[in-house]
Design a protein around this motif. Sequence first.
Motif, PDB file in Angstrom:
ATOM      1  N   LEU A  76      -0.432  10.597   0.496  1.00 43.44           N
ATOM      2  CA  LEU A  76       0.455  11.284   1.443  1.00 43.44           C
ATOM      3  C   LEU A  76       0.949  10.356   2.546  1.00 43.44           C
ATOM      4  N   ARG A  77       0.027   9.650   3.196  1.00 44.54           N
ATOM      5  CA  ARG A  77       0.431   8.784   4.296  1.00 44.54           C
ATOM      6  C   ARG A  77       1.368   7.664   3.855  1.00 44.54           C
ATOM      7  N   GLU A 112       0.817  -1.215   0.000  1.00 38.33           N
ATOM      8  CA  GLU A 112       0.000   0.000   0.000  1.00 38.33           C
ATOM      9  C   GLU A 112       0.850   1.264   0.000  1.00 38.33           C
ATOM     10  N   LEU A 113       2.144   1.149   0.269  1.00 42.72           N
ATOM     11  CA  LEU A 113       3.001   2.335   0.293  1.00 42.72           C
ATOM     12  C   LEU A 113       3.427   2.767  -1.101  1.00 42.72           C
ATOM     13  N   LYS A 139      -8.373   9.530  11.389  1.00 42.32           N
ATOM     14  CA  LYS A 139      -8.655   8.131  11.060  1.00 42.32           C
ATOM     15  C   LYS A 139      -7.382   7.307  10.868  1.00 42.32           C
ATOM     16  N   LEU A 140      -6.252   7.977  10.674  1.00 41.35           N
ATOM     17  CA  LEU A 140      -4.998   7.265  10.417  1.00 41.35           C
ATOM     18  C   LEU A 140      -4.087   7.227  11.640  1.00 41.35           C
ATOM     19  N   VAL A 141      -4.573   7.690  12.781  1.00 39.60           N
ATOM     20  CA  VAL A 141      -3.730   7.750  13.976  1.00 39.60           C
ATOM     21  C   VAL A 141      -3.146   6.384  14.342  1.00 39.60           C
ATOM     22  N   PRO A 142      -3.925   5.270  14.318  1.00 46.62           N
ATOM     23  CA  PRO A 142      -3.319   3.971  14.668  1.00 46.62           C
ATOM     24  C   PRO A 142      -2.148   3.569  13.773  1.00 46.62           C
ATOM     25  N   VAL A 164      -1.839  21.968  -0.598  1.00 40.62           N
ATOM     26  CA  VAL A 164      -2.851  21.978  -1.669  1.00 40.62           C
ATOM     27  C   VAL A 164      -3.488  20.614  -1.868  1.00 40.62           C
ATOM     28  N   ALA A 165      -2.970  19.580  -1.234  1.00 42.10           N
ATOM     29  CA  ALA A 165      -3.510  18.231  -1.424  1.00 42.10           C
ATOM     30  C   ALA A 165      -4.893  18.129  -0.810  1.00 42.10           C
ATOM     31  N   ASN A 166      -5.756  17.379  -1.467  1.00 46.63           N
ATOM     32  CA  ASN A 166      -7.095  17.122  -0.956  1.00 46.63           C
ATOM     33  C   ASN A 166      -7.006  16.202   0.256  1.00 46.63           C
ATOM     34  N   PRO A 167      -7.895  16.394   1.258  1.00 49.86           N
ATOM     35  CA  PRO A 167      -7.846  15.485   2.424  1.00 49.86           C
ATOM     36  C   PRO A 167      -7.968  14.018   2.065  1.00 49.86           C
ATOM     37  N   TRP A 168      -8.675  13.700   0.974  1.00 53.40           N
ATOM     38  CA  TRP A 168      -8.795  12.283   0.592  1.00 53.40           C
ATOM     39  C   TRP A 168      -7.469  11.719   0.106  1.00 53.40           C
ATOM     40  N   ALA A 169      -6.559  12.584  -0.351  1.00 51.95           N
ATOM     41  CA  ALA A 169      -5.247  12.100  -0.786  1.00 51.95           C
ATOM     42  C   ALA A 169      -4.394  11.647   0.382  1.00 51.95           C
ATOM     43  N   THR A 170      -4.773  11.999   1.598  1.00 48.79           N
ATOM     44  CA  THR A 170      -4.004  11.590   2.774  1.00 48.79           C
ATOM     45  C   THR A 170      -3.982  10.077   2.910  1.00 48.79           C
ATOM     46  N   PHE A 171      -5.080   9.413   2.563  1.00 45.61           N
ATOM     47  CA  PHE A 171      -5.172   7.974   2.758  1.00 45.61           C
ATOM     48  C   PHE A 171      -4.338   7.203   1.737  1.00 45.61           C
ATOM     49  N   SER A 172      -4.400   7.606   0.474  1.00 44.64           N
ATOM     50  CA  SER A 172      -3.815   6.799  -0.595  1.00 44.64           C
ATOM     51  C   SER A 172      -2.469   7.307  -1.098  1.00 44.64           C
TER      52      SER A 172
END
Length: 573
Positions: A264-265, A152-153, A301-304, A254-262
Motif C-alpha cells: 500500500l505505502r 521499493e515502490l 512506523k511509516l510516518v517518517p 480489506v488489506a492486512n496491516p502488514w500489506a501497508t509496508f510492502s
Amino acid sequence: MTSITSSTTHKLKKPSNKVAIGKASGGKKTPATKRGAAPPLKPAKFLEGSSALEDFKSKDASTRQEIIQGLFRNVLGENNPAMNLDSPRAASTTRDRSAAAADIATLAKQVTGLRFVLKECGLFDEMQKILFPNGIEAVVKANLDQTEDDAELNVGLKPSRSAVSLTSLASGDDATTLTGGSGQTDSKRGKNTPPNAREGCLLFIRALCQIVGSPQVEPYVVGGFLAASLDECASANGAIRQAAQDTALAIVQVANPWATFSILRPLLLQTLQQSTEWRVKEAALQCVKECAQTKPKAVHKLVPKLIPPLTNQVWDTKPQVSKMAKSALLAVCQTNTNADVKKTIPAVVNAICKPSDNNKAISELMGTTFVVPVDASTLAILCPILARGLKEKLAIHKRAACLVISNMSKLVEKPEAVAPFGSLLVPELQKVCQNVQFQEIRDEALKALNNLTKALGDSYKITNEDDTAVNAMEAEQQRVKEEQERLRAEKEAAAAKQKEIEKKEAEERAKFKEAMDAQRELDKIEAQKEAERKKAEKAEKEKAKLSTKGRSGKCQACGLKKCPKSCVFYNKK
C-alpha cells in the motif's frame, strides 16, 4: 368602462418553471446524492427467494460455471446469451451491474468459494485483461525502469502478493474471453475497453471486498487492482471515477496491516509522485487517510516516510488535492502514540500547512514537558517546524526552537531515529551559534547542538557515507566542546573579576564610612568650640555693659582714665 387604445399595455404573469431541488414532481422529497456516485450494493433479483440458493447448489460444476459467466456478462454490461433477445429490454445501468456483481460475490461466499469463481470460471484473468489492456507485465515493466531509490515502490504493482494470484500471470493466454460488445472508450487515456466493462469490473471488486471480505479476498485484489482503481479515477466517465474511488477504499479496508509496508505505502506514494491527474492524487490521499484510520499501528512506523510526500501535496494548485492532503497528513500524524506531543499535533500539522502559524506551534511545544521517549515518528512530525523556526528573523523565535530541540534531544530512544534529521537541524543550529548577536541565545543554541550531537552519536555516519561529512561532524562536535569550555572559562573569570570588584567596593565603602564618621566628630567638636566662644563673647558684652570703663580703660562718661570730681562716675576711692 375601460377603453383599449394603441397605447394600452398588458402585463401577464409568467409561469414559473423552477423545480424545487431535492423534490420530485409529486412533491415528495428525494435524498440528495453526490453527482456520479455509485449506488450502494443491494441484493440482486437472481437470488431473490428462499429457494434460489438451493437451486444453484443442486447444479453441477459446469452449469454453475455457465451461470456465473452469464452473471459476469451482466456485470460487464453485455448481452447474456441465455436471455431472449427478441423481447424488449432496457440498457444496462450501474444499478444492474452492481446487482449482478453482488450476486456473484454472494454465490462465492455462500456456495462455490472464491477460487472457483475467480480461477475456474476465468473471471480473474478477464478482469486483468479489461483493467490492464496491455497486460500486467507491461505495467510492471514500465515501472521497473526507475532508479535504485525507487526500487521499493515497485512491489505494489503486481496483481497480488500471494502465490494463488501470481500464477494467473502465466495463464493469461489460456483464459476464455467473455467480452464481445463495443462501447464508448476513453481515447484520451488510451483505453480501448468499453467503459461499462471497466466500471463493472470495479463494482465486482468492490462487491468481493464488501461481501466476501478479508482474508479470503485479500490475496486476489490487494496490489495490481488497487493500481487499476487509482488509474481509473482519472477517467472522463463520472460513473467510472466514482466506482474507482469506492473500490480503492474497499481494497484498502480489506488489506492486512502488514500489506501497508510492502504494497500500500509504495503504491500510493508512487501514485502521488508520478500521476499528473488531480483526481488520482485525491483518491490516493484518501486511501492514505483510510490506512491511517484503519491501520494506525502500521502507519505509525511509516510516518517518517509518509510526511515528506504528503507535505508536497499540500502545496498542490488544486484545492481538492490540497484539502485532502492536509486531512491525510493530520490522520497520519494522529497515529503517533507519544502522549507528550499528541495534544499539540493539530497545531503542528496546521503549522506545516500554514507556515505563518509556525511560531504558535513552537510556543505550544515550549509548554510541553518531554517525559516519554522520543521515537522516529515524533521526530518526523516536529523536525520540519523546528527547522523552520531556526530560520525565523526574530532571535526570540530562534531561542524557542533551540529550547525545544534541546529538551527533545535528551529523550531520543535510538541514534538511528534522529539520524535522518541531523542534516536538517545541525546546519541551522550552527548558523544560530555564529550569527545571532545575543549571548544568551547563542548559549541556548550551543546547548541544543551539543544535546543533538550526543543523540546522533555514530548514527550520523550511517546515513552519510561521505567521509568528509563525517569528519566535519566530528570536528564540529570538538569545536562545540571547545567553545563551551571557552565560554565556561570566560564566565568563571568574569565571576572572579566581579567578586574582586565587589570586594574592593566593600572596602572603599568601609573606608568612606570611617572617614565620614571622623568628619562628623570633628564637625561636632568645632561646633562645641564655636558655641563656647560665642558664649564668652556674650558674657564679656554683658560685663562691659555693667562697667563704667570701656575696653581702653577710659571712663565712658568723661572719657578720661581718672574721672574728675565733676564726672558722674567719680569715685573718691
